[in-house]
Scaffold this active site. Structure first.
Site, mmCIF file in Angstrom:
data_model
loop_
_atom_site.group_PDB
_atom_site.id
_atom_site.type_symbol
_atom_site.label_atom_id
_atom_site.label_comp_id
_atom_site.label_asym_id
_atom_site.label_seq_id
_atom_site.Cartn_x
_atom_site.Cartn_y
_atom_site.Cartn_z
ATOM 1 N N TYR A 40 0.868 -1.175 0.000
ATOM 2 C CA TYR A 40 0.000 0.000 0.000
ATOM 3 C C TYR A 40 0.908 1.230 0.000
ATOM 4 C CZ TYR A 40 -3.874 2.990 1.823
ATOM 5 O OH TYR A 40 -4.825 3.958 2.034
ATOM 6 N N LYS A 87 -1.413 -1.313 -4.041
ATOM 7 C CA LYS A 87 -2.407 -0.240 -4.137
ATOM 8 C C LYS A 87 -1.629 1.061 -4.060
ATOM 9 C CE LYS A 87 -5.915 2.234 -1.500
ATOM 10 N NZ LYS A 87 -6.579 2.398 -0.196
#
Length: 298
Positions: free
Chosen positions: A134, A162
Protein backbone atom coordinates in the site's frame (compact mmCIF):
# COMPACT_ATOMS: atom_id res chain seq x y z
CA UNK A 1 -2.87 -12.99 -9.40
CA UNK A 2 -6.56 -13.65 -8.96
CA UNK A 3 -7.58 -10.19 -7.79
CA UNK A 4 -9.12 -7.60 -10.09
CA UNK A 5 -11.91 -5.07 -10.46
CA UNK A 6 -13.34 -2.70 -7.89
CA UNK A 7 -12.37 -3.51 -4.31
CA UNK A 8 -14.12 -1.31 -1.75
CA UNK A 9 -11.88 0.51 0.73
CA UNK A 10 -14.47 -0.15 3.39
CA UNK A 11 -15.20 2.18 6.29
CA UNK A 12 -15.42 0.84 9.84
CA UNK A 13 -18.97 1.30 11.22
CA UNK A 14 -19.02 2.64 14.78
CA UNK A 15 -21.87 3.17 17.22
CA UNK A 16 -22.60 6.32 19.22
CA UNK A 17 -20.12 5.20 21.88
CA UNK A 18 -17.40 4.99 19.21
CA UNK A 19 -17.27 1.20 19.45
CA UNK A 20 -17.40 -1.18 16.48
CA UNK A 21 -20.97 -1.70 15.26
CA UNK A 22 -21.42 -5.33 14.11
CA UNK A 23 -25.00 -4.83 12.81
CA UNK A 24 -24.12 -1.90 10.55
CA UNK A 25 -20.97 -3.72 9.43
CA UNK A 26 -23.00 -6.69 8.22
CA UNK A 27 -25.50 -4.41 6.48
CA UNK A 28 -22.72 -2.58 4.66
CA UNK A 29 -21.02 -5.83 3.60
CA UNK A 30 -24.26 -7.15 2.09
CA UNK A 31 -24.92 -3.84 0.34
CA UNK A 32 -21.45 -3.76 -1.22
CA UNK A 33 -21.46 -7.38 -2.34
CA UNK A 34 -24.96 -6.99 -3.81
CA UNK A 35 -23.63 -4.03 -5.84
CA UNK A 36 -20.95 -6.23 -7.35
CA UNK A 37 -17.70 -5.23 -5.66
CA UNK A 38 -14.88 -7.68 -6.29
CA UNK A 39 -13.45 -7.53 -2.79
CA UNK A 40 -13.45 -5.74 0.57
CA UNK A 41 -10.37 -3.85 1.73
CA UNK A 42 -10.69 -3.24 5.46
CA UNK A 43 -8.63 -1.35 8.03
CA UNK A 44 -7.11 1.07 5.56
CA UNK A 45 -7.08 4.86 5.75
CA UNK A 46 -10.85 5.23 5.35
CA UNK A 47 -11.20 2.23 7.68
CA UNK A 48 -9.58 4.31 10.45
CA UNK A 49 -6.77 1.84 11.04
CA UNK A 50 -4.75 4.60 12.69
CA UNK A 51 -7.22 5.00 15.58
CA UNK A 52 -8.07 1.35 16.28
CA UNK A 53 -6.18 -0.95 18.64
CA UNK A 54 -4.85 -4.27 17.35
CA UNK A 55 -7.51 -6.11 19.37
CA UNK A 56 -10.23 -3.95 17.80
CA UNK A 57 -8.79 -4.64 14.37
CA UNK A 58 -8.97 -8.38 14.97
CA UNK A 59 -12.50 -8.08 16.36
CA UNK A 60 -13.63 -6.13 13.29
CA UNK A 61 -11.85 -8.43 10.85
CA UNK A 62 -13.54 -11.45 12.43
CA UNK A 63 -16.97 -9.90 11.87
CA UNK A 64 -16.17 -9.05 8.25
CA UNK A 65 -14.55 -12.38 7.38
CA UNK A 66 -17.33 -14.40 9.01
CA UNK A 67 -20.17 -12.45 7.40
CA UNK A 68 -18.53 -12.21 3.98
CA UNK A 69 -18.25 -16.00 4.09
CA UNK A 70 -15.96 -16.25 1.05
CA UNK A 71 -18.38 -14.38 -1.22
CA UNK A 72 -15.53 -12.00 -2.11
CA UNK A 73 -11.91 -11.75 -0.92
CA UNK A 74 -11.25 -9.78 2.26
CA UNK A 75 -8.01 -7.77 2.29
CA UNK A 76 -7.04 -6.89 5.85
CA UNK A 77 -4.81 -3.94 6.71
CA UNK A 78 -1.98 -4.90 9.05
CA UNK A 79 0.55 -2.16 8.32
CA UNK A 80 2.46 -0.22 10.94
CA UNK A 81 5.81 1.25 11.84
CA UNK A 82 7.38 -1.79 13.52
CA UNK A 83 8.19 -4.85 11.44
CA UNK A 84 7.71 -7.03 14.52
CA UNK A 85 4.24 -5.61 15.21
CA UNK A 86 3.20 -5.95 11.55
CA UNK A 87 4.26 -9.59 11.59
CA UNK A 88 2.37 -10.26 14.83
CA UNK A 89 -0.85 -8.65 13.60
CA UNK A 90 -0.53 -10.32 10.20
CA UNK A 91 -0.28 -13.72 11.88
CA UNK A 92 -3.40 -12.98 13.91
CA UNK A 93 -5.30 -12.05 10.75
CA UNK A 94 -4.08 -15.17 8.97
CA UNK A 95 -5.33 -17.28 11.89
CA UNK A 96 -8.89 -15.90 11.61
CA UNK A 97 -9.20 -16.49 7.88
CA UNK A 98 -8.21 -13.29 6.04
CA UNK A 99 -7.99 -13.77 2.26
CA UNK A 100 -5.04 -11.42 1.89
CA UNK A 101 -3.14 -8.70 3.72
CA UNK A 102 -2.77 -5.03 2.87
CA UNK A 103 0.41 -3.51 4.27
CA UNK A 104 1.07 0.21 4.11
CA UNK A 105 4.63 1.46 4.31
CA UNK A 106 5.97 2.46 7.71
CA UNK A 107 5.37 6.16 8.33
CA UNK A 108 6.33 9.11 10.56
CA UNK A 109 10.03 8.24 10.16
CA UNK A 110 10.42 7.51 6.43
CA UNK A 111 12.54 4.40 5.84
CA UNK A 112 15.03 4.07 3.00
CA UNK A 113 14.12 1.98 -0.02
CA UNK A 114 16.35 -0.85 1.20
CA UNK A 115 14.69 -0.75 4.62
CA UNK A 116 11.29 -0.90 2.89
CA UNK A 117 12.38 -3.93 0.90
CA UNK A 118 13.64 -5.72 3.98
CA UNK A 119 10.45 -4.82 5.89
CA UNK A 120 8.14 -6.34 3.28
CA UNK A 121 10.36 -9.39 2.79
CA UNK A 122 10.44 -10.03 6.53
CA UNK A 123 6.64 -9.94 6.79
CA UNK A 124 6.17 -12.08 3.68
CA UNK A 125 8.49 -14.72 5.11
CA UNK A 126 6.36 -15.08 8.26
CA UNK A 127 2.93 -15.53 6.66
CA UNK A 128 1.60 -17.52 3.76
CA UNK A 129 -1.18 -15.09 2.82
CA UNK A 130 -0.98 -12.96 -0.33
CA UNK A 131 0.24 -9.43 0.41
CA UNK A 132 -0.84 -6.24 -1.34
CA UNK A 133 1.56 -3.40 -0.65
CA UNK A 134 0.00 0.00 0.00
CA UNK A 135 1.71 3.15 -1.25
CA UNK A 136 0.46 6.49 0.07
CA UNK A 137 3.37 8.95 -0.02
CA UNK A 138 1.23 12.00 0.76
CA UNK A 139 0.47 10.59 4.22
CA UNK A 140 3.53 8.42 4.92
CA UNK A 141 6.32 10.60 3.55
CA UNK A 142 7.78 7.76 1.47
CA UNK A 143 7.12 6.48 -2.06
CA UNK A 144 7.73 2.84 -2.87
CA UNK A 145 9.96 3.35 -5.87
CA UNK A 146 9.46 1.22 -9.01
CA UNK A 147 12.84 -0.48 -8.57
CA UNK A 148 11.81 -1.58 -5.08
CA UNK A 149 8.51 -2.92 -6.44
CA UNK A 150 10.46 -4.79 -9.13
CA UNK A 151 12.43 -6.64 -6.46
CA UNK A 152 9.47 -7.24 -4.15
CA UNK A 153 7.26 -8.56 -6.95
CA UNK A 154 9.61 -11.53 -7.17
CA UNK A 155 8.59 -12.59 -3.65
CA UNK A 156 6.04 -15.37 -4.08
CA UNK A 157 3.29 -14.04 -1.80
CA UNK A 158 3.69 -10.32 -2.58
CA UNK A 159 1.04 -10.18 -5.28
CA UNK A 160 0.20 -6.52 -5.87
CA UNK A 161 0.21 -2.89 -4.86
CA UNK A 162 -2.41 -0.24 -4.14
CA UNK A 163 -1.06 3.17 -5.10
CA UNK A 164 -2.81 6.18 -3.54
CA UNK A 165 -0.17 8.65 -4.67
CA UNK A 166 -2.39 10.06 -7.41
CA UNK A 167 0.33 9.88 -10.07
CA UNK A 168 -0.51 7.73 -13.08
CA UNK A 169 3.12 7.74 -14.21
CA UNK A 170 4.17 6.04 -10.97
CA UNK A 171 1.58 3.29 -11.47
CA UNK A 172 2.64 2.90 -15.11
CA UNK A 173 6.21 2.43 -13.90
CA UNK A 174 5.02 -0.30 -11.52
CA UNK A 175 3.33 -2.06 -14.43
CA UNK A 176 6.46 -1.76 -16.55
CA UNK A 177 8.87 -3.19 -13.96
CA UNK A 178 6.56 -6.10 -13.05
CA UNK A 179 5.94 -7.34 -16.60
CA UNK A 180 6.20 -11.11 -16.56
CA UNK A 181 5.42 -11.31 -12.83
CA UNK A 182 2.10 -12.47 -11.39
CA UNK A 183 1.50 -9.03 -9.89
CA UNK A 184 -1.42 -6.58 -9.84
CA UNK A 185 -1.39 -2.78 -9.82
CA UNK A 186 -4.46 -1.06 -8.36
CA UNK A 187 -5.27 2.63 -8.16
CA UNK A 188 -6.07 3.94 -4.70
CA UNK A 189 -7.03 7.27 -6.28
CA UNK A 190 -10.65 7.04 -7.38
CA UNK A 191 -10.19 9.73 -10.04
CA UNK A 192 -7.79 7.38 -11.88
CA UNK A 193 -9.85 4.17 -12.03
CA UNK A 194 -10.40 4.28 -15.78
CA UNK A 195 -6.91 5.65 -16.45
CA UNK A 196 -5.18 2.76 -14.69
CA UNK A 197 -7.35 0.26 -16.54
CA UNK A 198 -6.44 1.85 -19.88
CA UNK A 199 -2.72 1.34 -19.26
CA UNK A 200 -3.05 -2.28 -18.16
CA UNK A 201 -3.79 -2.01 -14.45
CA UNK A 202 -5.99 -4.50 -12.65
CA UNK A 203 -8.56 -2.29 -10.95
CA UNK A 204 -8.96 0.04 -8.01
CA UNK A 205 -9.30 0.03 -4.26
CA UNK A 206 -11.98 2.68 -4.03
CA UNK A 207 -13.33 4.52 -0.99
CA UNK A 208 -16.11 6.11 -3.04
CA UNK A 209 -17.51 2.58 -3.43
CA UNK A 210 -18.87 2.76 0.12
CA UNK A 211 -21.62 4.91 -1.38
CA UNK A 212 -21.18 4.62 -5.15
CA UNK A 213 -20.31 0.93 -5.44
CA UNK A 214 -22.61 0.37 -8.44
CA UNK A 215 -21.12 3.31 -10.34
CA UNK A 216 -17.52 2.32 -9.58
CA UNK A 217 -18.23 -1.26 -10.67
CA UNK A 218 -19.80 0.11 -13.87
CA UNK A 219 -16.49 1.82 -14.73
CA UNK A 220 -14.73 -1.54 -14.60
CA UNK A 221 -17.43 -3.63 -16.25
CA UNK A 222 -17.93 -1.19 -19.14
CA UNK A 223 -14.19 -1.00 -19.69
CA UNK A 224 -13.88 -4.79 -19.79
CA UNK A 225 -16.63 -5.11 -22.38
CA UNK A 226 -15.10 -2.35 -24.49
CA UNK A 227 -17.67 0.39 -23.91
CA UNK A 228 -15.18 3.12 -23.12
CA UNK A 229 -17.77 5.88 -23.50
CA UNK A 230 -19.99 4.36 -20.80
CA UNK A 231 -16.95 3.72 -18.60
CA UNK A 232 -15.91 7.37 -18.96
CA UNK A 233 -19.41 8.56 -18.15
CA UNK A 234 -19.40 6.49 -14.96
CA UNK A 235 -15.92 7.76 -14.09
CA UNK A 236 -16.97 11.38 -14.57
CA UNK A 237 -20.07 10.90 -12.43
CA UNK A 238 -18.10 10.22 -9.24
CA UNK A 239 -16.51 13.68 -9.32
CA UNK A 240 -19.41 15.30 -7.47
CA UNK A 241 -18.85 12.94 -4.54
CA UNK A 242 -15.12 13.58 -4.66
CA UNK A 243 -15.81 17.32 -4.48
CA UNK A 244 -17.68 17.09 -1.19
CA UNK A 245 -15.19 14.68 0.42
CA UNK A 246 -13.13 17.80 1.14
CA UNK A 247 -15.86 19.06 3.50
CA UNK A 248 -14.45 17.16 6.46
CA UNK A 249 -11.53 15.15 7.80
CA UNK A 250 -11.22 11.58 6.47
CA UNK A 251 -13.49 9.61 6.74
CA UNK A 252 -16.25 11.83 8.15
CA UNK A 253 -17.85 12.76 4.82
CA UNK A 254 -17.90 9.31 3.23
CA UNK A 255 -19.39 7.93 6.45
CA UNK A 256 -22.09 10.59 6.36
CA UNK A 257 -23.01 9.72 2.75
CA UNK A 258 -23.47 6.08 3.78
CA UNK A 259 -25.67 7.16 6.70
CA UNK A 260 -27.81 9.29 4.34
CA UNK A 261 -27.96 6.28 2.01
CA UNK A 262 -29.63 4.23 4.75
CA UNK A 263 -26.91 2.37 6.66
CA UNK A 264 -26.14 3.84 10.08
CA UNK A 265 -22.36 3.46 10.10
CA UNK A 266 -22.03 6.19 12.71
CA UNK A 267 -19.42 8.91 13.08
CA UNK A 268 -15.67 8.77 12.64
CA UNK A 269 -13.64 8.17 15.77
CA UNK A 270 -12.47 11.23 17.63
CA UNK A 271 -10.63 13.52 17.19
CA UNK A 272 -12.36 13.55 13.77
CA UNK A 273 -15.64 15.36 14.27
CA UNK A 274 -18.98 15.20 12.49
CA UNK A 275 -19.74 17.52 9.59
CA UNK A 276 -22.39 20.09 10.57
CA UNK A 277 -24.28 23.12 9.28
CA UNK A 278 -24.32 24.08 5.62
CA UNK A 279 -21.75 21.44 4.68
CA UNK A 280 -23.97 18.72 6.12
CA UNK A 281 -26.92 20.09 4.18
CA UNK A 282 -24.86 20.03 0.99
CA UNK A 283 -23.78 16.43 1.59
CA UNK A 284 -27.43 15.45 2.01
CA UNK A 285 -28.36 17.30 -1.18
CA UNK A 286 -25.61 15.53 -3.14
CA UNK A 287 -26.67 12.12 -1.81
CA UNK A 288 -30.30 12.77 -2.78
CA UNK A 289 -29.19 13.97 -6.21
CA UNK A 290 -27.19 10.78 -6.78
CA UNK A 291 -30.14 8.66 -5.65
CA UNK A 292 -32.40 10.46 -8.09
CA UNK A 293 -30.03 10.22 -11.06
CA UNK A 294 -28.50 6.79 -10.44
CA UNK A 295 -31.20 4.99 -8.51
CA UNK A 296 -30.61 1.59 -10.14
CA UNK A 297 -26.87 1.78 -9.38
CA UNK A 298 -27.00 2.90 -5.74
Amino acid sequence: MDYKGIICAMITPLDENQDINPKATRELIDYLINKGVYGLFILGTNGECHVLTDDEKVEFAKIVIEHTNNRVPVFVGTGGNSTREVINLSKRMEAIGASALSIITPYFVPPTQQELIEHYKAVAAEVSLPIMMYNMPGKTGINIEPESVKELAKVKNIVGIKDSGGKLDNMKAYLEVTKGEDFGVFSGSDSLILDILKVGGHGAVAATANFLAGIDVAIYKNFIKGDIEAAQKAQDSIEELRRILKFGTIPSVIKQTVVFNGINVGPARLPVSRVTGEKLDEIKRVVEDYKEKFNKDL
